[in-house]
Design an enzyme around this catalytic site. Structure first.
Site, short mmCIF file in Angstrom:
data_model
loop_
_atom_site.label_atom_id
_atom_site.label_comp_id
_atom_site.label_asym_id
_atom_site.label_seq_id
_atom_site.Cartn_x
_atom_site.Cartn_y
_atom_site.Cartn_z
N LYS A 59 -2.73 -4.77 32.04
CA LYS A 59 -2.14 -4.67 33.38
C LYS A 59 -2.60 -3.37 34.07
O LYS A 59 -3.21 -2.49 33.42
CB LYS A 59 -0.61 -4.70 33.25
CG LYS A 59 -0.07 -6.03 32.70
CD LYS A 59 1.45 -5.98 32.55
CE LYS A 59 2.01 -7.29 32.00
NZ LYS A 59 3.48 -7.23 31.84
N TYR A 106 2.66 -15.97 37.00
CA TYR A 106 4.06 -15.69 36.65
C TYR A 106 5.03 -16.71 37.24
O TYR A 106 6.22 -16.42 37.37
CB TYR A 106 4.43 -14.27 37.09
CG TYR A 106 3.91 -13.20 36.15
CD1 TYR A 106 4.32 -13.17 34.80
CD2 TYR A 106 3.04 -12.21 36.58
CE1 TYR A 106 3.85 -12.19 33.93
CE2 TYR A 106 2.57 -11.23 35.70
CZ TYR A 106 2.98 -11.22 34.38
OH TYR A 106 2.53 -10.26 33.51
N ASN A 148 4.72 -2.26 30.98
CA ASN A 148 4.53 -2.52 29.54
C ASN A 148 3.10 -2.88 29.18
O ASN A 148 2.83 -3.47 28.14
CB ASN A 148 5.55 -3.56 29.03
CG ASN A 148 5.37 -4.90 29.69
OD1 ASN A 148 4.45 -5.11 30.48
ND2 ASN A 148 6.24 -5.84 29.35
N HIS A 182 -0.33 -8.14 28.93
CA HIS A 182 0.21 -9.50 28.86
C HIS A 182 -0.51 -10.28 27.77
O HIS A 182 -1.72 -10.13 27.60
CB HIS A 182 0.00 -10.22 30.20
CG HIS A 182 0.21 -11.71 30.09
ND1 HIS A 182 1.46 -12.29 30.19
CD2 HIS A 182 -0.65 -12.73 29.82
CE1 HIS A 182 1.34 -13.60 30.01
NE2 HIS A 182 0.07 -13.90 29.79
N GLU A 228 -3.24 -20.58 31.03
CA GLU A 228 -3.62 -19.27 31.57
C GLU A 228 -5.13 -19.05 31.53
O GLU A 228 -5.71 -18.48 32.46
CB GLU A 228 -2.86 -18.17 30.81
CG GLU A 228 -1.36 -18.23 31.11
CD GLU A 228 -0.51 -17.24 30.32
OE1 GLU A 228 0.68 -17.13 30.63
OE2 GLU A 228 -1.03 -16.58 29.39
P1 IDP Z 1 6.30 -10.89 28.09
O1 IDP Z 1 5.29 -10.18 28.95
O2 IDP Z 1 6.64 -10.09 26.86
O3 IDP Z 1 5.92 -12.34 27.77
P2 IDP Z 1 8.27 -11.99 29.94
O4 IDP Z 1 9.73 -12.14 29.65
O5 IDP Z 1 7.44 -13.23 30.01
O6 IDP Z 1 7.67 -10.93 28.91
O7 IDP Z 1 8.17 -11.22 31.33
C1 IDP Z 1 6.92 -11.12 31.99
C2 IDP Z 1 6.77 -9.73 32.50
O8 IDP Z 1 7.73 -9.50 33.52
C3 IDP Z 1 7.02 -8.61 31.48
O9 IDP Z 1 5.88 -8.34 30.69
C4 IDP Z 1 7.40 -7.45 32.37
O10 IDP Z 1 6.21 -6.87 32.93
C5 IDP Z 1 8.15 -8.14 33.49
N1 IDP Z 1 9.59 -8.12 33.23
C6 IDP Z 1 10.28 -8.90 32.37
N2 IDP Z 1 11.59 -8.61 32.38
C7 IDP Z 1 11.73 -7.62 33.31
C8 IDP Z 1 12.86 -6.87 33.80
O11 IDP Z 1 14.00 -7.06 33.38
N3 IDP Z 1 12.58 -5.92 34.74
C9 IDP Z 1 11.33 -5.69 35.22
N4 IDP Z 1 10.25 -6.36 34.79
C10 IDP Z 1 10.45 -7.31 33.84
MG MG Z 2 5.84 -14.02 28.98
#
Ligand code: IDP
Ligand code: MG
Length: 149
Positions: free
Chosen positions: A9, A49, A112, A115, A126
């Site tokens: 990212k 997303y 984080n 992805h 994807e």
């Molecule tokens: P993942 O990336 O571990 O699969 P997902 O639940 O699919 O996690 O969420 C996609 C992305 O959305 C996360 O990697 C993060 O960047 C963002 N995200 C998820 N939950 C939150 C939140 O509570 N606050 C802000 N961003 C979030």
């Molecule tokens: Mg995810």
């Protein structure tokens, strides 16, 4: 052979962690079959997303993904989808184990770093979304006999 979609990212690119991330996947024994640095169009980020479109963070997530270039990749190997998720670590970097990418380099769920597809079917969707067939190279690493019995 199984494939997964991995994206470094904008925060991972800006923090100079591209080499570190690629190195971890290489060292593990997975094979890189697609790689590009790109600025992400809003429609692509929204489609990627789509599953989260009702969540409160959707707008800021899409804006963030489009804010600076990402590195999109396809990696190949036995069990790569699940294994990549383990290399990446939990969604919240504060909960991610040390030794994982998010556990070693992140502190915030909205930053984080990376992805990874969460299932084989998601990975297919994807990979199709982010890459043309021509951008992917199937090749046999000479190391293969030292990685697989
Ligand atoms: P993942 O990336 O571990 O699969 P997902 O639940 O699919 O996690 O969420 C996609 C992305 O959305 C996360 O990697 C993060 O960047 C963002 N995200 C998820 N939950 C939150 C939140 O509570 N606050 C802000 N961003 C979030
Ligand atoms: Mg995810």
């Amino acid at each position: 052979m199984e494939r997964t979609f991995i994206m470094i990212k904008p925060d991972g690119v800006q923090r100079g962690l591209v080499g570190e991330v690629i190195g971890r996947f290489e060292a593990k024994g997975f094979t890189l079959v697609g790689l590009k640095l790109m600025s992400v169009p809003q429609e692509l980020a929204e489609e990627h997303y789509d599953v989260h479109k009702e969540r409160p963070f959707f707008g800021s997530l899409v804006e963030f993904i489009c804010s600076s270039p990402v590195v999109a990749m396809v990696w190949e190997g036995d069990g790569v989808v699940t294994s990549a998720r383990k290399l990446i670590g939990a969604t919240n970097p504060l909960s991610a184990e040390p030794g994982t990418i998010r556990g070693d380099f992140g502190v915030s769920v909205g930053r984080n770093l990376i992805h990874g597809s969460d299932a084989i079917e998601t990975a297919k969707r994807e990979i199709d979304l982010w890459f043309n067939e021509k951008e992917l190279s199937s090749w046999e690493p000479t190391l293969k006999t030292w990685l697989y019995e």
